[in-house]
Design a protein around this motif. Structure first.
Motif, PDB file in Angstrom:
ATOM      1  N   MET A 134      -3.628   5.451  -0.993  1.00 51.91           N
ATOM      2  CA  MET A 134      -2.194   5.756  -0.805  1.00 51.91           C
ATOM      3  C   MET A 134      -1.351   5.082  -1.880  1.00 51.91           C
ATOM      4  O   MET A 134      -0.411   5.684  -2.395  1.00 51.91           O
ATOM      5  CB  MET A 134      -1.752   5.307   0.592  1.00 51.91           C
ATOM      6  CG  MET A 134      -0.333   5.734   0.944  1.00 51.91           C
ATOM      7  SD  MET A 134      -0.167   7.537   1.036  1.00 51.91           S
ATOM      8  CE  MET A 134       1.622   7.701   0.872  1.00 51.91           C
ATOM      9  N   ARG A 135      -1.700   3.831  -2.222  1.00 53.74           N
ATOM     10  CA  ARG A 135      -0.936   3.137  -3.268  1.00 53.74           C
ATOM     11  C   ARG A 135      -1.094   3.821  -4.631  1.00 53.74           C
ATOM     12  O   ARG A 135      -0.123   3.983  -5.382  1.00 53.74           O
ATOM     13  CB  ARG A 135      -1.374   1.664  -3.363  1.00 53.74           C
ATOM     14  CG  ARG A 135      -0.637   0.877  -4.435  1.00 53.74           C
ATOM     15  CD  ARG A 135       0.883   0.948  -4.211  1.00 53.74           C
ATOM     16  NE  ARG A 135       1.650   0.382  -5.290  1.00 53.74           N
ATOM     17  CZ  ARG A 135       2.190  -0.846  -5.272  1.00 53.74           C
ATOM     18  NH1 ARG A 135       2.020  -1.627  -4.226  1.00 53.74           N
ATOM     19  NH2 ARG A 135       2.892  -1.271  -6.281  1.00 53.74           N
ATOM     20  N   LEU A 145       3.944  10.123  -6.233  1.00 54.90           N
ATOM     21  CA  LEU A 145       4.677  10.343  -4.983  1.00 54.90           C
ATOM     22  C   LEU A 145       6.063   9.695  -4.990  1.00 54.90           C
ATOM     23  O   LEU A 145       7.030  10.276  -4.480  1.00 54.90           O
ATOM     24  CB  LEU A 145       3.846   9.836  -3.800  1.00 54.90           C
ATOM     25  CG  LEU A 145       4.156  10.515  -2.467  1.00 54.90           C
ATOM     26  CD1 LEU A 145       3.740  11.979  -2.467  1.00 54.90           C
ATOM     27  CD2 LEU A 145       3.470   9.778  -1.327  1.00 54.90           C
ATOM     28  N   LEU A 146       6.165   8.476  -5.568  1.00 54.27           N
ATOM     29  CA  LEU A 146       7.461   7.781  -5.586  1.00 54.27           C
ATOM     30  C   LEU A 146       8.451   8.471  -6.517  1.00 54.27           C
ATOM     31  O   LEU A 146       9.654   8.244  -6.410  1.00 54.27           O
ATOM     32  CB  LEU A 146       7.280   6.315  -6.003  1.00 54.27           C
ATOM     33  CG  LEU A 146       6.471   5.436  -5.055  1.00 54.27           C
ATOM     34  CD1 LEU A 146       6.420   4.008  -5.582  1.00 54.27           C
ATOM     35  CD2 LEU A 146       7.048   5.454  -3.643  1.00 54.27           C
ATOM     36  N   GLN A 177       8.652  14.648   1.433  1.00 52.27           N
ATOM     37  CA  GLN A 177       9.283  14.464   2.741  1.00 52.27           C
ATOM     38  C   GLN A 177       8.254  13.981   3.758  1.00 52.27           C
ATOM     39  O   GLN A 177       8.480  14.059   4.966  1.00 52.27           O
ATOM     40  CB  GLN A 177       9.905  15.780   3.209  1.00 52.27           C
ATOM     41  CG  GLN A 177      10.970  16.310   2.274  1.00 52.27           C
ATOM     42  CD  GLN A 177      12.192  15.404   2.274  1.00 52.27           C
ATOM     43  OE1 GLN A 177      12.916  15.327   3.245  1.00 52.27           O
ATOM     44  NE2 GLN A 177      12.393  14.681   1.174  1.00 52.27           N
ATOM     45  N   CYS A 191      -8.611   3.771   2.127  1.00 51.31           N
ATOM     46  CA  CYS A 191      -7.548   4.767   2.320  1.00 51.31           C
ATOM     47  C   CYS A 191      -6.182   4.204   1.914  1.00 51.31           C
ATOM     48  O   CYS A 191      -5.365   4.904   1.303  1.00 51.31           O
ATOM     49  CB  CYS A 191      -7.493   5.212   3.777  1.00 51.31           C
ATOM     50  SG  CYS A 191      -8.863   6.268   4.285  1.00 51.31           S
ATOM     51  N   ALA A 192      -5.930   2.934   2.256  1.00 44.35           N
ATOM     52  CA  ALA A 192      -4.643   2.321   1.919  1.00 44.35           C
ATOM     53  C   ALA A 192      -4.490   2.181   0.403  1.00 44.35           C
ATOM     54  O   ALA A 192      -3.414   2.435  -0.156  1.00 44.35           O
ATOM     55  CB  ALA A 192      -4.527   0.959   2.605  1.00 44.35           C
ATOM     56  N   ILE A 194      -6.469  13.283  11.514  1.00 45.54           N
ATOM     57  CA  ILE A 194      -5.410  12.341  11.900  1.00 45.54           C
ATOM     58  C   ILE A 194      -4.124  13.140  12.049  1.00 45.54           C
ATOM     59  O   ILE A 194      -3.784  13.944  11.170  1.00 45.54           O
ATOM     60  CB  ILE A 194      -5.173  11.271  10.808  1.00 45.54           C
ATOM     61  CG1 ILE A 194      -6.417  10.419  10.571  1.00 45.54           C
ATOM     62  CG2 ILE A 194      -3.989  10.372  11.174  1.00 45.54           C
ATOM     63  CD1 ILE A 194      -6.318   9.537   9.324  1.00 45.54           C
ATOM     64  N   CYS A 251       1.080   6.877  -4.572  1.00 39.64           N
ATOM     65  CA  CYS A 251       2.492   6.494  -4.742  1.00 39.64           C
ATOM     66  C   CYS A 251       2.815   6.266  -6.212  1.00 39.64           C
ATOM     67  O   CYS A 251       3.810   6.775  -6.737  1.00 39.64           O
ATOM     68  CB  CYS A 251       2.797   5.226  -3.945  1.00 39.64           C
ATOM     69  SG  CYS A 251       3.065   5.504  -2.185  1.00 39.64           S
ATOM     70  N   PRO A 288       2.347  15.343   7.790  1.00 42.90           N
ATOM     71  CA  PRO A 288       2.131  15.314   9.246  1.00 42.90           C
ATOM     72  C   PRO A 288       0.797  14.718   9.659  1.00 42.90           C
ATOM     73  O   PRO A 288       0.581  14.457  10.828  1.00 42.90           O
ATOM     74  CB  PRO A 288       2.222  16.794   9.634  1.00 42.90           C
ATOM     75  CG  PRO A 288       1.876  17.550   8.388  1.00 42.90           C
ATOM     76  CD  PRO A 288       2.297  16.701   7.238  1.00 42.90           C
ATOM     77  N   GLY A 289      -0.098  14.496   8.696  1.00 42.07           N
ATOM     78  CA  GLY A 289      -1.389  13.920   9.048  1.00 42.07           C
ATOM     79  C   GLY A 289      -2.390  14.095   7.936  1.00 42.07           C
ATOM     80  O   GLY A 289      -2.020  14.288   6.769  1.00 42.07           O
ATOM     81  N   VAL A 290      -3.653  13.997   8.285  1.00 42.21           N
ATOM     82  CA  VAL A 290      -4.748  14.125   7.335  1.00 42.21           C
ATOM     83  C   VAL A 290      -5.770  15.091   7.941  1.00 42.21           C
ATOM     84  O   VAL A 290      -6.088  14.994   9.124  1.00 42.21           O
ATOM     85  CB  VAL A 290      -5.414  12.758   7.077  1.00 42.21           C
ATOM     86  CG1 VAL A 290      -6.595  12.885   6.125  1.00 42.21           C
ATOM     87  CG2 VAL A 290      -4.398  11.767   6.526  1.00 42.21           C
ATOM     88  N   PHE A 325       0.775  -1.243   0.000  1.00 39.90           N
ATOM     89  CA  PHE A 325       0.000   0.000   0.000  1.00 39.90           C
ATOM     90  C   PHE A 325       0.810   1.299   0.000  1.00 39.90           C
ATOM     91  O   PHE A 325       0.269   2.351  -0.333  1.00 39.90           O
ATOM     92  CB  PHE A 325      -0.921   0.022   1.229  1.00 39.90           C
ATOM     93  CG  PHE A 325      -1.941  -1.078   1.253  1.00 39.90           C
ATOM     94  CD1 PHE A 325      -2.911  -1.152   0.257  1.00 39.90           C
ATOM     95  CD2 PHE A 325      -1.937  -2.033   2.243  1.00 39.90           C
ATOM     96  CE1 PHE A 325      -3.863  -2.166   0.270  1.00 39.90           C
ATOM     97  CE2 PHE A 325      -2.878  -3.060   2.270  1.00 39.90           C
ATOM     98  CZ  PHE A 325      -3.849  -3.124   1.279  1.00 39.90           C
TER      99      PHE A 325
END
Lengths: 153, 153
Positions: free
Chosen positions: B68-69, B76-77, B82, B64-65, A90, B72, B85-87, A36
């Motif tokens: 995120m993938r 993102l990748l 960096q 959500c996971a 979060i 990425c 800090p959260g959501v 993930f």
């Protein structure tokens, strides 16, 4: 639902529920990240050490998923929960590193009856996870719907 | 970081980034739920049909996971990220059912330089996932830190 321990009426303001604890293994951190969140600091110890996180560290989403499992085991599976519409906030406060043991608690901030659905109440929870040094790693606030226990007038 | 496609300067307000798509299989939904969110409607088709979700449905944290993938893989990748800090907010707008194909986009709401760290900028993103009917299933807002591309004065 009738036999469940936790119904809407049990979530009075200020109630604190212990969430138990969970050790975060390197293997679990890498397995979650590979599926993930394949950023290098979540996959590899050396890349983690080279990052601002300081070591092989769990995806923030992995920490959230572990929080959800702790919540399930602490009370949610033995409750009248009808689900949650989302999450208010979060905060990933500190890195969660391989070998850390997380523990946590949930505090009832507010509980109110639904205006539109007389069988339901909405409970606002603020949850925190800490590492073994007692440092906060996760703060999360959201509202969950629970069926009422009592007969509806 | 020098060769990355996406640096702070590339996230101008209004930029829309396609997140690609992902089919949610029953097997993946059950595997995630068994580990992190073992509520009956995420584990079993009959329990899902009996719930307000209407079928075997993914844990909101699984959605959500997967988001995120997609993030990425979309950029993102290949960025100077960096971390975050959260959501700020998550909304689970509709159930994600087994067999649904999710697709999404991220929109840059704001981008500002860090006052305390001259090499860094903070980008506020609003992300949405949709099912194959075009119905929104997830809305999520958060801010991500990116290194700047240009030399620091």
């Amino acid at each position: 639902m009738a036999g469940r321990t936790w119904a809407f009426e049990d979530f009075t303001e200020g109630t604190v529920i212990d969430l138990g604890s969970k050790e975060m293994s390197a293997q679990e951190i890498v397995a979650f990240a590979a599926e993930f969140d394949p950023q290098p600091m979540h996959l590899d110890e050396a890349a983690g050490r080279a990052s601002i996180l300081g070591g092989l560290s769990a995806s923030g989403w992995h920490t959230c998923a572990v929080f959800m499992r702790l919540l399930c085991d602490a009370f949610l599976l033995d409750s009248t929960s009808q689900g949650a519409p989302g999450v208010d906030e979060i905060k990933w406060k500190r890195p969660v590193l391989a070998g850390d043991t997380l523990s946590g608690r949930t505090t009832v901030l507010a509980a109110r009856e639904s205006r539109s659905r007389p069988t339901i109440g909405l409970v606002t929870l603020r949850s925190e996870l800490f590492n073994q040094q007692g440092e906060a790693v996760l703060e999360l606030s959201n509202s969950v719907m629970f069926l009422k226990r009592g007969p509806v007038a």
